[in-house]
Design a protein around this motif. Sequence first.
Motif, PDB file in Angstrom:
ATOM      1  N   LEU A   1      43.605  44.256  38.909  1.00  0.00           N
ATOM      2  CA  LEU A   1      42.253  44.149  38.300  1.00  0.00           C
ATOM      3  C   LEU A   1      42.295  44.573  36.837  1.00  0.00           C
ATOM      4  CD1 LEU A   1      39.785  45.675  41.386  1.00  0.00           C
ATOM      5  CD2 LEU A   1      40.053  43.403  40.745  1.00  0.00           C
ATOM      6  N   ARG A   2      41.312  44.114  36.160  1.00  0.00           N
ATOM      7  CA  ARG A   2      41.194  44.338  34.605  1.00  0.00           C
ATOM      8  C   ARG A   2      40.038  45.542  34.610  1.00  0.00           C
ATOM      9  NH1 ARG A   2      41.531  40.729  30.721  1.00  0.00           N
ATOM     10  NH2 ARG A   2      40.940  42.468  29.480  1.00  0.00           N
TER      11      ARG A   2
ATOM     12  N   ILE B   1      46.221  47.408  41.599  1.00  0.00           N
ATOM     13  CA  ILE B   1      46.651  47.801  40.496  1.00  0.00           C
ATOM     14  C   ILE B   1      45.841  47.537  39.149  1.00  0.00           C
ATOM     15  CG2 ILE B   1      48.716  47.474  38.993  1.00  0.00           C
ATOM     16  CD1 ILE B   1      50.384  46.847  41.023  1.00  0.00           C
ATOM     17  N   HIS B   2      45.551  48.638  38.573  1.00  0.00           N
ATOM     18  CA  HIS B   2      44.291  48.468  37.254  1.00  0.00           C
ATOM     19  C   HIS B   2      45.083  48.249  36.100  1.00  0.00           C
ATOM     20  CE1 HIS B   2      41.917  50.482  40.550  1.00  0.00           C
ATOM     21  NE2 HIS B   2      40.966  49.637  39.857  1.00  0.00           N
TER      22      HIS B   2
ATOM     23  N   VAL C   1      54.366  40.472  40.883  1.00  0.00           N
ATOM     24  CA  VAL C   1      53.740  41.533  41.341  1.00  0.00           C
ATOM     25  C   VAL C   1      52.180  41.294  41.522  1.00  0.00           C
ATOM     26  CG1 VAL C   1      53.024  43.849  40.850  1.00  0.00           C
ATOM     27  CG2 VAL C   1      55.308  42.801  40.120  1.00  0.00           C
ATOM     28  N   GLY C   2      51.691  41.159  42.805  1.00  0.00           N
ATOM     29  CA  GLY C   2      50.289  40.903  43.175  1.00  0.00           C
ATOM     30  C   GLY C   2      49.838  39.506  42.812  1.00  0.00           C
ATOM     31  N   GLN C   3      48.301  39.456  43.208  1.00  0.00           N
ATOM     32  CA  GLN C   3      47.440  38.212  42.715  1.00  0.00           C
ATOM     33  C   GLN C   3      46.311  38.567  41.824  1.00  0.00           C
ATOM     34  OE1 GLN C   3      47.198  37.241  47.036  1.00  0.00           O
ATOM     35  NE2 GLN C   3      47.173  35.232  46.113  1.00  0.00           N
ATOM     36  N   ALA C   4      45.849  37.628  41.354  1.00  0.00           N
ATOM     37  CA  ALA C   4      44.488  37.717  40.766  1.00  0.00           C
ATOM     38  C   ALA C   4      43.931  36.527  40.152  1.00  0.00           C
ATOM     39  CB  ALA C   4      44.698  38.746  39.255  1.00  0.00           C
TER      40      ALA C   4
END
Length: 273
Positions: free
Chosen positions: A177-178, A202-203, A218-221
């Motif tokens: 997340l931004r 994760i910010h 690492v992660g999705q967005a």
Amino acid sequence: MFQLLKTFITVYETRNFTHAAEILFLSQPTISLQIKKMEEQLQTSLFERSGKQEIRPTEEADFFYPRALQIMATWDDTASRIKEKENFREHIIIACSHTCGVYFVPAIIAYLVAQHPTVDFTLQMMNSEEVIHQLEQNKADIGFIEKAGRSETLHQQEIFQDELVLAGNPDSAYWLLREEDSGLRLMNENYLKLHNRNPHLIHVNNNEMLLSLLDQGVGQAIVSKLSLRKDSTWQELPENNHRFFYLMTPNHAFRDIIKNILASIATYLAKNS
């Protein structure tokens, strides 16, 4: 007159005579006297006392403030150009939100540089709300943002439809997340709520870092398709898969060079629509 304008602007922004005096290195009685002189010239009241220290601008002050900024900006620009005497070069400040600024605006700047060789451009990156704030305070001339905003003193125009995609490792337990004011933050949060997903978060306050994390698995967005690398992993979104980029400009552009730059931007957009 210009000192009175400067004092008015500072008092309007601080809402406090004492703070304004500290900023301008003047005494508080001098600040009060200059505001009184401005009110006498305009034949109206600009501030109402709402407490021992705090003051509240009147409707007339709200109307006058953006115009005072424009007057001071025009004077500063004129004085600067006369002092420099170097081909009378113009200076334009363009403020951009992150994704729009990195992946969309550079092509426009390349066109503007070719069309306006006597203009010096300054490009600034910040979030959409900060772009609007800079324009309202006349600290930037033109803005490009990816999150619609509201301002009584600015004109907002849709200029590009950006495609959004879901990028990253679909098996990851993490979501990137931004920061709070980012244009994509709300879209990511809405997607998670709509699909009842509760991943580890994760910010990340930098888009390039976010994209690098995605490429590392690492992660999705949800991100702009414009920002993806050629080998990035992504999939189309079933809904809410578009947003707009916006051109933000003052309602009244007093400098001819700003009008000329806006005309060139319109020409570029028409050619590349």
